[in-house]
Design an enzyme around this catalytic site. Structure first.
Site, PDB file in Angstrom:
ATOM      1  CE  LYS A   1      -8.606  -6.542 -26.077  1.00 56.79           C
ATOM      2  NZ  LYS A   1      -9.348  -7.495 -25.302  1.00 56.79           N
TER       3      LYS A   1
ATOM      4  CE  LYS B   1     -11.579  -4.705 -24.050  1.00 65.22           C
ATOM      5  NZ  LYS B   1     -12.062  -5.945 -23.450  1.00 65.22           N
TER       6      LYS B   1
HETATM    7  C1  PBG Z   1     -13.976  -8.202 -23.635  1.00 61.49           C
HETATM    8  C2  PBG Z   1     -12.817  -8.662 -24.454  1.00 61.49           C
HETATM    9  C3  PBG Z   1     -12.512  -8.209 -25.742  1.00 61.49           C
HETATM   10  C4  PBG Z   1     -11.389  -8.913 -26.189  1.00 61.49           C
HETATM   11  C5  PBG Z   1     -10.995  -9.724 -25.148  1.00 61.49           C
HETATM   12  N1  PBG Z   1     -11.892  -9.580 -24.082  1.00 61.49           N
HETATM   13  C6  PBG Z   1     -13.075  -7.130 -26.556  1.00 61.49           C
HETATM   14  C7  PBG Z   1     -14.520  -6.919 -26.591  1.00 61.49           C
HETATM   15  O1  PBG Z   1     -15.267  -7.782 -27.068  1.00 61.49           O
HETATM   16  O2  PBG Z   1     -14.934  -5.854 -26.144  1.00 61.49           O
HETATM   17  C8  PBG Z   1     -10.787  -8.730 -27.557  1.00 61.49           C
HETATM   18  C9  PBG Z   1      -9.643  -9.582 -27.936  1.00 61.49           C
HETATM   19  C10 PBG Z   1      -9.323  -9.552 -29.382  1.00 61.49           C
HETATM   20  O3  PBG Z   1      -9.946  -8.836 -30.198  1.00 61.49           O
HETATM   21  O4  PBG Z   1      -8.393 -10.257 -29.750  1.00 61.49           O
HETATM   22  N2  PBG Z   1     -14.031  -8.616 -22.334  1.00 61.49           N
END
Ligand code: PBG
Length: 323
Positions: free
Chosen positions: A247, A194
């Protein structure tokens, strides 16, 4: 010329015959955003077509997706600021909005596959994925919170637990917590690679979960790195993950391919909020053909090697019979 590749493109029938990549409802996971209250369906300004849903609307949405053959959902909560604290305590409280939502879906639609997000940020007064002390994100102390959260999700009926926090050792910690409590059948879909990405912006608006200070670069990965994704993926596999996730998806197709080439676990990819917002904004201006752009994006993510795609487009592509 002995080879004329165009011969295999000369008609629709032949093009379909030699097609290498397929997209179907079974590959798609729809992220859903839950909010407190009754009869609430509030559109997210930066994500046209995506709503914060109260539990009653959430159930209606799940039902209409199931009727379209879309059966997997990843839930995210929008938590009242007043309920947040440094330790995300509300996240594993019996009456937490998120746990009520899981129970409600599984009670009404046991066949729905509920994927739950394990991370502190939606519940944290600091807006970070870990416990903050003197400006530092603590790793091992955070694992205890993540373990409690994962166990609460399992008890509420989650099918798959998806840790999205990027703390070291969390997959192993959560796996042990689940196993010690008899939840050996609950899967873990780990956000393995991620990245610290600008593409999460609209999602943080949707959840009000932006960090209150600093950024997430001490735990999320540097967009410049590819080899590091293999270290993360190998650790998650050793620690007991069932799926490895990359991601965002679109700017990281090389990483999806790399992880898929190096592991025999299925790879998931998250087509994130910013990727969705770009397409919607351009389509609204008439600058892109929405149908062709969306199906091309999803096909590319599958072609790179993802078995499952988390995407806010999941319902519309089925509703409109685009795939
Ligand atoms: C963090 C989290 C994020 C997303 C899902 N869970 C990113 C973040 O804020 O660091 C992003 C999902 C998206 O952008 O669609 N736990």
């Amino acid at each position: 010329m002995l080879q004329r590749p165009r011969r295999n493109r000369k008609s629709e029938v032949i093009r379909e015959m030699v097609k290498e990549t397929y997209l179907s409802a079974s590959n798609l996971i729809l992220p859903l955003i839950i909010t407190e209250g009754d009869n609430k369906k509030i559109e997210v300004a930066s994500m046209p077509g995506v709503y914060r849903l109260s539990i009653d609307h959430l159930l209606r949405e799940v039902e209409s997706c199931l009727n379209l053959g879309l059966k997997a959902f990843d839930l995210f909560p929008n938590i009242d600021e007043a309920l947040k604290d440094k330790y995300a305590t509300i996240s594993y409280h019996e009456e937490c909005l998120y746990l009520r939502a899981i129970r409600a879906i599984k009670a009404r639609f046991p066949e729905a596959c509920v994927i739950t997000d394990v991370a502190m940020d939606p519940y944290s007064s600091d807006g970070h994925d870990g416990i903050v002390e003197n400006g530092e994100i603590l790793n091992d102390e955070t694992l205890e919170v993540l373990g409690k959260m994962a166990l609460a999700h399992a008890r509420s009926g989650a099918d798959i637990i998806a840790p999205s926090d990027m703390m070291d050792g969390r997959v192993g910690y959560i796996r042990k917590m689940l196993d010690d409590n008899g939840f050996t059948n609950i899967s873990i879909m780990s956000y393995s690679a991620k990245y610290a990405s600008a593409f999460y912006g609209p999602f943080r608006d949707a959840l009000d979960s932006a960090p209150k200070f600093g950024d997430k670069k001490t735990y999320q990965m540097n967009p410049a790195n590819q080899r590091e994704a293999l270290i993360e993926a190998a650790l998650d596999e050793q620690e007991g993950a069932d799926f490895l996730m990359v991601k965002p998806a679109l700017a990281y197709l090389d990483v999806i391919k790399l992880v898929n080439d190096h592991s025999n676990l299925p790879v998931a990819a998250y087509n994130v909020s910013g990727e969705y917002a770009m397409v919607k904004a351009a389509a609204q201006k008439g600058w892109l053909d929405e149908r062709r752009t969306i199906t091309e994006i999803l096909t590319s993510i599958r072609r790179a090697g993802a078995s499952a795609i988390l995407t806010y487009h999941a319902k519309e592509v089925l509703e409109n019979r685009w795939i």
